[in-house]
Design an enzyme around this catalytic site. Structure first.
Site, short mmCIF file in Angstrom:
data_model
loop_
_atom_site.label_atom_id
_atom_site.label_comp_id
_atom_site.label_asym_id
_atom_site.label_seq_id
_atom_site.Cartn_x
_atom_site.Cartn_y
_atom_site.Cartn_z
N ASP A 74 -0.24 5.02 1.10
CA ASP A 74 -0.46 5.95 2.21
C ASP A 74 -0.36 5.23 3.55
OD1 ASP A 74 -1.95 8.70 0.95
OD2 ASP A 74 -1.97 6.90 -0.28
N ASP A 100 0.86 -1.18 0.00
CA ASP A 100 0.00 0.00 0.00
C ASP A 100 0.90 1.23 0.00
OD1 ASP A 100 -2.32 1.68 0.55
OD2 ASP A 100 -1.65 1.72 2.62
#
Length: 265
Positions: A66, A64
């Site tokens: 963020d 991922d």
């Protein structure tokens, strides 16, 4: 149409109400979530030796963006320029805890950005975005060992593309913010990259790997990362929400992304 802070608060209140109806926290608690989370005592790392995978067998490391590859939530920082960072951050937190439908909450948060100059994206990238500790080291090992890398995000292509250029990710996948005449339209272009799409991307790339290097690793922090973490040979909760830590065997709660290397002999 120019969106003003008072209007944005009404839109975001809708998302908070959904969280409450789904058994999540109340709107007032949502707004306090960031400060509350910062006071929680972190757990120790969970790095079970039985989860280790020889690096020579690993063909893909997916992560991922963020709050995993980088230390911020980009949408929250963009919202700061619209004067609604606190409200947007509260909705982001609820979505990452799995209390809100991700697609619906993203549309509501992106609507808050309508009318902002696209120049704020560069300001966020240059002044606020910081790679997570250990990212450079983890990516260097991946490149040296010919491991493919995927940066897959419910965030935005403006940032994933720059991260690709900076760190050399093999693949990236993210959402595209609508723009017109130098301003954000408050809409997401095309299908939204959600939990299902993250897992689909991992499985698709995994299907292209040679049999000798078909093991995969995925790292994430939010509830929308769980399907991807479950789909990988090794799912890693990285400074993650409690729901995520509870559902995967490997958890990095202290230290940087390069802590993963302890499980890649």
């Amino acid at each position: 149409m120019r969106i003003y802070p008072r209007m944005l608060r009404f839109r975001l209140a809708d998302a908070a109400i959904v969280a409450t109806e789904n058994g999540g926290t109340t709107p007032n608690v949502l707004l306090q979530s960031m400060s509350m989370n910062s006071t929680l005592t972190a757990e120790h790392n969970r790095l079970p030796t039985e989860s280790a995978i020889p690096l020579s067998l690993v063909g893909l490391i997916a992560m991922d963006m963020d709050s995993t590859a980088i230390t911020i939530e980009c949408i929250d920082e963009i919202a700061d320029f619209a004067g609604v960072k606190v409200e947007v951050s509260a909705v982001t937190e609820a979505a990452m805890r799995g209390e809100l439908d991700f697609q619906d909450s993203l549309r509501k948060r992106v609507a808050c950005l309508e009318g902002l100059s696209t120049k704020v994206l560069a300001e966020v990238y240059e002044a606020r975005l910081r790679p997570s500790p250990g990212l450079k080291e983890l990516m260097a090992v991946a490149h040296k060992s010919d491991v493919k890398t995927l940066l897959v995000s419910g965030g935005f292509t403006y940032f994933t593309e720059r991260m690709r250029q900076r760190f050399g990710y093999t693949y990236t996948r993210a959402n595209t913010l609508g723009e017109h005449d130098g301003r954000l339209t408050g809409q997401v272009c095309g299908a939204i990259v959600d939990a299902a799409e993250k897992a689909r991307m991992l499985r698709f790339i995994a299907s292209t790997l040679p049999a000798s290097r078909n093991r995969t690793i995925a790292l994430g922090d939010g509830a929308n990362d769980l399907p991807m973490l479950h789909a990988a040979s090794m799912g890693v909760a990285y400074h993650a929400k409690p729901r995520v830590r509870e559902q995967v065997k490997v958890a990095i709660n202290v230290g940087g992304l390069d802590t993963l290397l302890a499980l890649l002999p």
